[in-house]
Design a protein around this motif. Structure first.
Motif: not given
Length: 297
Positions: A64-66, A91-96
């Motif tokens: 649900e990062s959106d 957390h790197a994925d969230l920045l991507l």
């Protein structure tokens, strides 16, 4: 703007000044709550920061990062991480994802176990690959991490072992039935981790009487140092052989979170003496250090 903010290792006051300023200026604040924990609860953070905090579990962050990133191009959103923001690849994925959405972001770093482990006295530049040890089950005993430990041992490098935590996890039955019933939190202790390690070593024990190579990790001659609540005033260290640590009660190691270091052969007299202060048996610690690891004064 998305702010990815490290909180440090102990309590609400470990946040940096830059991090605190970003939190206070944010429209929404999320706390990642599954890769690690602080020594205080959400309520203490809210009182200190003056902000309501949304607890972000694994499902929210990974699926649900959106929702987390919603309107972050016009609002300020803070995403709080225990330790340092890059302590987990999530957390790197969230920045991507933010980058793909053209959302600007700022990373505000802090202390993590990856550098705070220096408190046990071993030189940080002599550490090899860090490993994570998962909880074993009756049907699942992963051992790929053990080969990383052995690779480090062959090179004489120390290994930091991070221990599993289970927060907001479902049992296999509840997961299969789609029931949102969660198990109580569990935090792996050093005795559990060492017991799992020794069980794998027993399965792989050589059948000959030849002198074992360093990667054999002989329990009676392999040194290790446990860390609990590192960075907190209540932190506790215990040093000894794997065999000695395996015989201690859980209470001897202090409260969670636990981790431990397997000592490699790049080990010097200053390091020996520094870690000896927490030795289960100081005489044996020195005997193994000098006789097996070849430490010289």
């Amino acid at each position: 703007m998305l702010y990815l903010i490290g909180l440090g290792l102990s309590d609400e006051k470990d946040v940096t000044v830059r991090g605190l300023e970003a939190i206070k200026g944010s429209d929404r604040v999320y706390l990642e709550a599954y890769t690690s924990i602080l020594g205080v609860g959400k309520e203490r953070l809210e009182a200190f920061y003056g902000k309501d905090i949304i607890v972000a579990d694994r499902d929210m962050v990974e699926t649900e990062s959106d929702d987390i990133l919603a309107n972050a191009d016009t609002l300020d959103i803070s995403f709080l991480v225990v330790g340092d923001p890059f302590g987990a690849t999530t957390h790197a994925d969230l920045l991507l994802r933010a980058d793909a959405l053209k959302i600007p972001y700022t990373v505000i770093h802090n202390a993590s176990v990856m550098n705070a482990v220096g408190a046990v006295g071993l030189a940080l530049y002599n550490y090899g690959q860090t490993v994570s040890i998962p909880f074993f089950t009756d049907s699942w005993r992963p051992d790929s991490w053990l080969e990383r430990v052995r690779e480090n041992a062959r090179l004489g490098l120390h290994t930091l072992c991070l221990l599993d935590i289970k927060v907001k996890e479902q049992s296999e039955e509840n997961l299969a039935r789609g029931r949102k019933i969660f198990e109580p939190p569990r935090y792996m202790s050093v005795p559990t981790a060492v017991s799992q390690l020794l069980s794998l070593l027993e399965e792989d024990a050589p059948s000959t009487d030849s002198t074992p190579a360093p990667e054999a990790l002989n329990p009676s001659t392999t040194l290790a140092i446990s860390l609990s609540r590192v960075g907190d005033p209540s932190q506790k260290f215990v040093s000894g052989t794997l065999e000695e640590l395996s015989k201690l009660d859980e209470d001897a190691f202090g409260g969670p979170l636990h981790s431990f270091v397997i000592v490699g052969n790049r080990f010097h007299a200053l390091e020996r003496d520094f870690a000896a202060r927490w030795a289960v048996d100081r005489e044996n610690w020195d005997k193994v250090s000098n006789g097996v690891y070849g430490v010289r004064d």
